[in-house]
Design an enzyme around this catalytic site. Structure first.
Site, PDB file in Angstrom:
ATOM      1  N   LYS A 115      -6.188 -16.979 -43.042  1.00  0.00           N
ATOM      2  CA  LYS A 115      -7.518 -17.587 -43.151  1.00  0.00           C
ATOM      3  C   LYS A 115      -7.466 -19.010 -43.734  1.00  0.00           C
ATOM      4  O   LYS A 115      -6.456 -19.417 -44.311  1.00  0.00           O
ATOM      5  CB  LYS A 115      -8.404 -16.678 -43.995  1.00  0.00           C
ATOM      6  N   TYR A 146     -16.818 -11.908 -35.456  1.00  0.00           N
ATOM      7  CA  TYR A 146     -17.249 -11.034 -36.556  1.00  0.00           C
ATOM      8  C   TYR A 146     -18.589 -10.348 -36.263  1.00  0.00           C
ATOM      9  O   TYR A 146     -19.293  -9.957 -37.192  1.00  0.00           O
ATOM     10  CB  TYR A 146     -17.333 -11.835 -37.850  1.00  0.00           C
ATOM     11  N   ARG A 190      -2.579  -2.909 -42.049  1.00  0.00           N
ATOM     12  CA  ARG A 190      -3.666  -2.854 -43.046  1.00  0.00           C
ATOM     13  C   ARG A 190      -3.126  -2.393 -44.396  1.00  0.00           C
ATOM     14  O   ARG A 190      -3.473  -2.945 -45.439  1.00  0.00           O
ATOM     15  CB  ARG A 190      -4.789  -1.918 -42.562  1.00  0.00           C
ATOM     16  N   THR A 212      -9.198  -4.870 -48.929  1.00  0.00           N
ATOM     17  CA  THR A 212     -10.033  -6.051 -48.638  1.00  0.00           C
ATOM     18  C   THR A 212     -10.278  -6.884 -49.897  1.00  0.00           C
ATOM     19  O   THR A 212     -10.213  -8.113 -49.868  1.00  0.00           O
ATOM     20  CB  THR A 212     -11.400  -5.605 -48.056  1.00  0.00           C
ATOM     21  N   ARG A 253      -2.634  -9.776 -49.940  1.00  0.00           N
ATOM     22  CA  ARG A 253      -3.980 -10.031 -50.485  1.00  0.00           C
ATOM     23  C   ARG A 253      -3.972 -10.085 -52.013  1.00  0.00           C
ATOM     24  O   ARG A 253      -4.688 -10.887 -52.612  1.00  0.00           O
ATOM     25  CB  ARG A 253      -4.965  -8.988 -49.972  1.00  0.00           C
ATOM     26  N   ASN A 259      -9.920 -13.649 -48.866  1.00  0.00           N
ATOM     27  CA  ASN A 259      -8.856 -12.658 -49.087  1.00  0.00           C
ATOM     28  C   ASN A 259      -7.604 -12.934 -48.260  1.00  0.00           C
ATOM     29  O   ASN A 259      -6.827 -12.034 -47.961  1.00  0.00           O
ATOM     30  CB  ASN A 259      -9.394 -11.238 -48.849  1.00  0.00           C
ATOM     31  N   HIS A 315      -6.634 -11.543 -42.312  1.00  0.00           N
ATOM     32  CA  HIS A 315      -7.416 -10.545 -41.575  1.00  0.00           C
ATOM     33  C   HIS A 315      -6.474  -9.575 -40.874  1.00  0.00           C
ATOM     34  O   HIS A 315      -5.385  -9.954 -40.453  1.00  0.00           O
ATOM     35  CB  HIS A 315      -8.283 -11.263 -40.524  1.00  0.00           C
ATOM     36  N   GLU A 343      -9.688  -7.910 -30.142  1.00  0.00           N
ATOM     37  CA  GLU A 343      -9.396  -9.125 -30.900  1.00  0.00           C
ATOM     38  C   GLU A 343      -8.228  -9.893 -30.286  1.00  0.00           C
ATOM     39  O   GLU A 343      -8.243 -11.126 -30.238  1.00  0.00           O
ATOM     40  CB  GLU A 343      -9.111  -8.768 -32.359  1.00  0.00           C
TER      41      GLU A 343
HETATM   42  P1  CMP Z   1     -11.585  -9.227 -42.800  1.00  0.00           P
HETATM   43  O1  CMP Z   1     -10.453  -8.265 -42.823  1.00  0.00           O
HETATM   44  O2  CMP Z   1     -11.369 -10.515 -42.107  1.00  0.00           O
HETATM   45  O3  CMP Z   1     -12.862  -8.535 -42.159  1.00  0.00           O
HETATM   46  C1  CMP Z   1     -14.174  -8.853 -42.512  1.00  0.00           C
HETATM   47  C2  CMP Z   1     -14.240  -9.847 -43.615  1.00  0.00           C
HETATM   48  O4  CMP Z   1     -15.495  -9.921 -44.248  1.00  0.00           O
HETATM   49  C3  CMP Z   1     -13.298  -9.434 -44.733  1.00  0.00           C
HETATM   50  O5  CMP Z   1     -11.973  -9.580 -44.331  1.00  0.00           O
HETATM   51  C4  CMP Z   1     -13.777 -10.321 -45.860  1.00  0.00           C
HETATM   52  O6  CMP Z   1     -13.293 -11.644 -45.740  1.00  0.00           O
HETATM   53  C5  CMP Z   1     -15.265 -10.304 -45.583  1.00  0.00           C
HETATM   54  N1  CMP Z   1     -15.955  -9.331 -46.416  1.00  0.00           N
HETATM   55  C6  CMP Z   1     -15.893  -8.004 -46.354  1.00  0.00           C
HETATM   56  N2  CMP Z   1     -16.678  -7.425 -47.283  1.00  0.00           N
HETATM   57  C7  CMP Z   1     -17.253  -8.446 -47.955  1.00  0.00           C
HETATM   58  C8  CMP Z   1     -18.163  -8.524 -49.038  1.00  0.00           C
HETATM   59  N3  CMP Z   1     -18.656  -7.393 -49.595  1.00  0.00           N
HETATM   60  N4  CMP Z   1     -18.522  -9.721 -49.479  1.00  0.00           N
HETATM   61  C9  CMP Z   1     -18.042 -10.854 -48.902  1.00  0.00           C
HETATM   62  N5  CMP Z   1     -17.168 -10.849 -47.849  1.00  0.00           N
HETATM   63  C10 CMP Z   1     -16.777  -9.654 -47.391  1.00  0.00           C
END
Ligand code: CMP
Length: 138
Positions: A10, A50, A86, A92, A103, A113, A116, A127
Site C-alpha cells: 500500500k 473496494y 492472510r 488487519t 503488518r 496496514n 492487502h 482481484e
Molecule cells: P485490506 O486487506 O486492504 O482490505 C480492506 C481494507 O480496509 C483493510 O485492509 C484496511 O486497510 C481497511 N479497513 C478495514 N477495516 C477498517 C476499519 N475498521 N477502519 C479503517 N480501515 C479499515
C-alpha cells in the site's frame, strides 16, 4: 492444491521504502511471484476494487488512501495461497497481528496496514483479473 492470490503493497509502505523487504519476506516464505506491477490507482478504480466495503464508515477514506500514491501489486502462487498469505501477513489491525508478521512490523493502524491480501479464492480470482491480463501472468 496450488492457488493464486493478489497482494498490494500500500501507498505508505511504498513511500517508506519497504518494498524490498516486504518482497524478500514474501519470497522467503515460499510464495512465487507470477505477476508484478507498480501503479497509482485512480479514485474510480479504488472505488471499484473496494466495492465490497461500500457503505462502511471507512470506505471513503480507504478509497482516498489507496489512490493517494504508488502501490505494488503482485500475484502470488503457492499451495493454499489465499488463506496462507492472510495468515502470513497478520491480522488487519497491526496491533493484533502476530509478532514477526509484515503488518505487525510495518503497519501503522487498521487503515494504514501496509499490505492487502485477497480474502477468498473467489475474490482472489476477481482481484487478479482486475489488475492483470493473462499474458502478464507467467
Ligand atoms: P485490506 O486487506 O486492504 O482490505 C480492506 C481494507 O480496509 C483493510 O485492509 C484496511 O486497510 C481497511 N479497513 C478495514 N477495516 C477498517 C476499519 N475498521 N477502519 C479503517 N480501515 C479499515
Amino acid at each position: 492444491m496450488k492457488q493464486r492470490t493478489l497482494t498490494i503493497i500500500k501507498p505508505e509502505c511504498v513511500e517508506e521504502k519497504h518494498i524490498g523487504e516486504v518482497i524478500q519476506r514474501i519470497e522467503k516464505a515460499g510464495f512465487e511471484i507470477v505477476g508484478m506491477k507498480m501503479v497509482q490507482l485512480q479514485e474510480k478504480e479504488a472505488k471499484i476494487f473496494y466495492q465490497v466495503h461500500e457503505g462502511k464508515p471507512f470506505y471513503e477514506e480507504l478509497v482516498q488512501y489507496m489512490s493517494s500514491g504508488r502501490v505494488v501489486v503482485m500475484v502470488l502462487e503457492k499451495e493454499n495461497a489465499v488463506q496462507g498469505f492472510r495468515d502470513f501477513i497478520g491480522a488487519t489491525d497491526p496491533q493484533k497481528a502476530a509478532e514477526g508478521t509484515i503488518r505487525r512490523d510495518f503497519g501503522k493502524s487498521i487503515q494504514f496496514n501496509c499490505i492487502h491480501a485477497s480474502d477468498s479464492v473467489e475474490n482472489a480470482q476477481k482481484e487478479v483479473a482486475f489488475f492483470f491480463s493473462q499474458r502478464e501472468l507467467i
